[in-house]
Write a protein that holds these residues in place. Structure first.
Motif: not given
Lengths: 262, 408
Positions: B284-285, B315-318, B346-348
């Motif tokens: 993630p991240d 998750q929460r990757s951008n 849950d990503v952008r």
């Protein structure tokens, strides 16, 4: 400043033009002498901006008949870059952003093109920076804008100042300023207008294109023209702009229709 | 497609430090079908050009880099070191490595060689098998702390297949600026494979300038493995190759790392330049920002395939991916395929592509200031290129790439 003996700078005769299949200019006549400031007013779509672009040589427009003479020379077969070099300047309504091209380098290349035409020596980077610093004062522009890409990320007001900075560097004989007042707050409008006033000389001519009287409060035109449907319908002194501000464009158009009926 | 067996038969017997790798590569080639247009990854490739690769001998003559390469006119980086890599000599011979750089020990080499390739799923790739089969020398360095910048010259002989292989292992908190220079010789092929392993909180600024000559070919695979809180930036520029295929693959093994990829390719004549990138978040991240630019003129072709994989664990990757392209002639061709494969919810992620010609309003603006149409076009192209060139590390201006591109 009207002087009967001044030389003719711009002479437009029965100019018709179109873009693709759409006719836009339908018989424009206009004469501007050295020392004079003219203003063209009119509704959106009346052909004001088209006229300015055609004088500057925009390739998207086709002149179908009539002619434009600059200092007696027919402009029709002259490329836009050559029109600039001989002293025609168009201040854009929407100055174009060019990412990656340094504003300072752009200004230097443009200035040197004009100097070459005038038989003056080209300026190297150092000499040009001295010159541009002096001209910046005229428009009260932050020198930081020189190191950015051309117009990229500039506010509306900064873009217009950058246009007037270019005008100050190129020292044109004919300046056409297309809605230079749009996007300016009152303070910026005064600074830009003061720059234009300072650059207007007895041997230069200025053509302002605007919707509003507020620019003309700062720069007093010798002649005001009202444009509609691709033609100049009425010409008067600076008081004509005040009448338009008071009564709108309808009365001018009505007079025109009545004339046509007769 | 030319049979690779014939080419394999021309290779000398496996030997040296990469002997076992050579055996593996040759074995893989005998069992792997050579690429053709029915393979998705090679769908657009001019296979006739690939055939030329396997007609070139690997070991023909001693390297003549001083004759072929503009090293004499380009000074080395002021605070860094210049290393020259070719297939038949030790790149560290007569080199005293500065503080922060050391050769990998035998054990470290055993632990690391091929590991990042495997993470990046390069093992099965045909160009990698070619490199495995033929490369006989290796530059293998460990980076500790803040190392001085490295300029790595990848030398290439004409009329020859030139394989080079590099591995960097960065310890925790290590930092490296690396500029690779590959200039193809006439009628040559260059196979380059580089693995970089970034341990936690390490940073790499990686640049690659790849400029080919007449009938030169480049197959370049870049394998990057990022541990958490590491930062990797890659800026690639390629032009002048008859056929070039640049393939950076990046894996953020536990996510929470930053990757920044910028690419520029300019093709002319009948050249075909390809950039295939693949970035995967295995945690993630993570963050990736990518901008790929291409410009194609004459009847050349630029290809970009950019895959970003965001599995459920990421998750929460951008992720941001943009492809901007200029078509500079009617017969030139641009094929671009930015591709996000997102399973996590849950990503952008954003991606886009534009293909256009030089903009008429920009040209007119410049011309209306007395700038000739040719000079105006030059300025616009310069702006297009400069956005990427300005990001190259290790004083890359010394190589004057901008003028090379503009001369095109």
């Amino acid at each position: 400043m009207i002087n009967k003996d001044s030389k003719l700078i711009l002479e437009i005769t029965d100019l018709h033009a179109r873009i693709e299949d759409q006719a836009i200019l339908q018989g424009v006549n206009l004469r501007i002498k050295a020392g004079e400031i003219h203003a063209i007013m009119g509704r959106n779509g009346s052909g004001k901006s088209t006229l300015s672009k055609i004088i500057a040589g925009h390739p998207a427009y086709t002149v179908t008949s009539g002619e434009i003479k600059y200092k007696g020379e027919n402009l029709m077969n002259m490329e836009p870059e050559n029109r600039s070099r001989v002293g025609i300047f168009l201040g854009f309504q929407y100055p174009v952003e060019i990412p990656g091209v340094s504003n300072l380098e752009f200004l230097r290349v443009a200035t040197n093109a004009r100097r070459q035409e005038l038989g003056e020596e080209e300026l190297d980077t150092f000499d040009f920076e001295d010159l541009v610093q002096k001209r910046l004062e005229l428009v009260q522009m932050d020198p930081a804008f020189l190191n950015r890409s051309v117009n990229e990320g500039f506010s509306g007001g900064e873009k217009k100042r950058n246009e007037i900075l270019q005008m100050a560097l190129l020292e044109p004989s004919l300046s056409i300023l297309d809605e230079t007042d749009s996007g300016l707050d009152i303070d910026a409008l005064r600074i830009v207008a003061a720059g234009i006033n300072q650059l207007a000389k007895p041997n230069t001519a200025t053509l302002l294109i605007t919707h509003y009287q507020r620019l003309l409060n700062e720069i007093t035109p010798d002649f005001v023209h009202v444009m509609a449907s691709g033609r100049i319908l009425r010409t008067g002194g600076s008081e004509l702009a005040l009448d338009l501000e008071k009564d709108g464009y309808e009365w001018v158009e009505k007079i025109n229709k009545d004339k046509e009926k007769v | 497609m030319t049979d690779s067996n014939q080419w394999l038969d021309s290779l000398p017997a496996p030997n040296g430090i990469l002997e076992s790798v050579q055996r593996r590569g040759r074995e893989a080639l005998t069992q792997t079908k050579a690429p053709n247009n029915s393979f998705e990854n090679w769908r657009l490739t001019d296979i006739r050009k690939l055939e030329n690769l396997l007609t070139l001998p690997v070991y023909k003559k001693e390297n003549s880099i001083e004759n072929d390469f503009p090293l004499k006119v380009v000074r080395p980086p002021s605070d860094g070191i210049r290393l020259i890599l070719n297939h038949n000599s030790d790149p560290l011979e007569r080199v005293n490595l500065p503080k922060g750089l050391s050769s990998l020990t035998k054990l470290e080499l055993e632990q690391n060689l091929g590991r990042t390739n495997a993470k990046c799923l390069f093992q099965e790739e045909w160009p990698v098998a070619l490199n495995y089969a033929s490369a006989s020398n290796l530059l293998a360095l460990k980076v500790t702390g803040k190392a001085p910048p490295i300029e790595l010259i990848l030398s290439s002989n004409p009329n020859q297949f030139n394989p080079t292989r590099v591995i960097f292992v960065l310890e925790e908190n290590a930092e490296l600026d690396l500029l690779e220079i590959a200039m193809g010789s006439e009628e040559s092929a260059h196979s380059h494979l580089i693995e970089i392993h970034l341990s936690q909180e390490s940073k790499v600024q990686h640049g690659m300038i790849a400029i080919g000559k007449k009938d030169s070919h480049l197959l370049c695979n870049i394998a990057i493995q990022q541990d958490i809180r590491s930062e990797y930036s890659l800026t690639c520029v390629q032009t002048g190759w008859s056929l070039a295929r640049l393939e950076p693959h990046v894996v953020q093994v536990n996510g929470n790392a930053k990757t920044n990829i910028k690419g520029l390719q300019l093709s002319k004549k009948d050249q075909q330049l390809t950039t295939n990138t693949q970035i995967r978040f295995d945690g993630p991240d993570g963050m990736i920002e990518q901008l790929q630019k291409s410009a194609a003129t004459d009847k050349s072709q630029c290809i970009f395939n950019g895959v970003i994989e965001v599995p459920r664990i990421a998750q929460r990757s951008n992720a941001s991916q943009l492809s901007r392209n200029l078509l500079l002639s009617k017969k030139a061709r641009i094929d671009t395929k930015p591709e996000l494969r997102i399973i996590a919810d849950d990503v952008r992620c954003a991606h886009g592509a534009t293909v256009s010609q030089l903009k008429e309003d920009e040209l007119f603006y410049l011309r209306s200031r007395g700038i000739s149409s040719a000079k105006a076009a030059d300025l616009l192209l310069k702006g297009f290129y400069q956005e990427i060139l300005s990001l190259l590390p290790v004083e890359a201006d010394r190589w004057d790439v901008l003028n090379t591109l503009l001369d095109s």
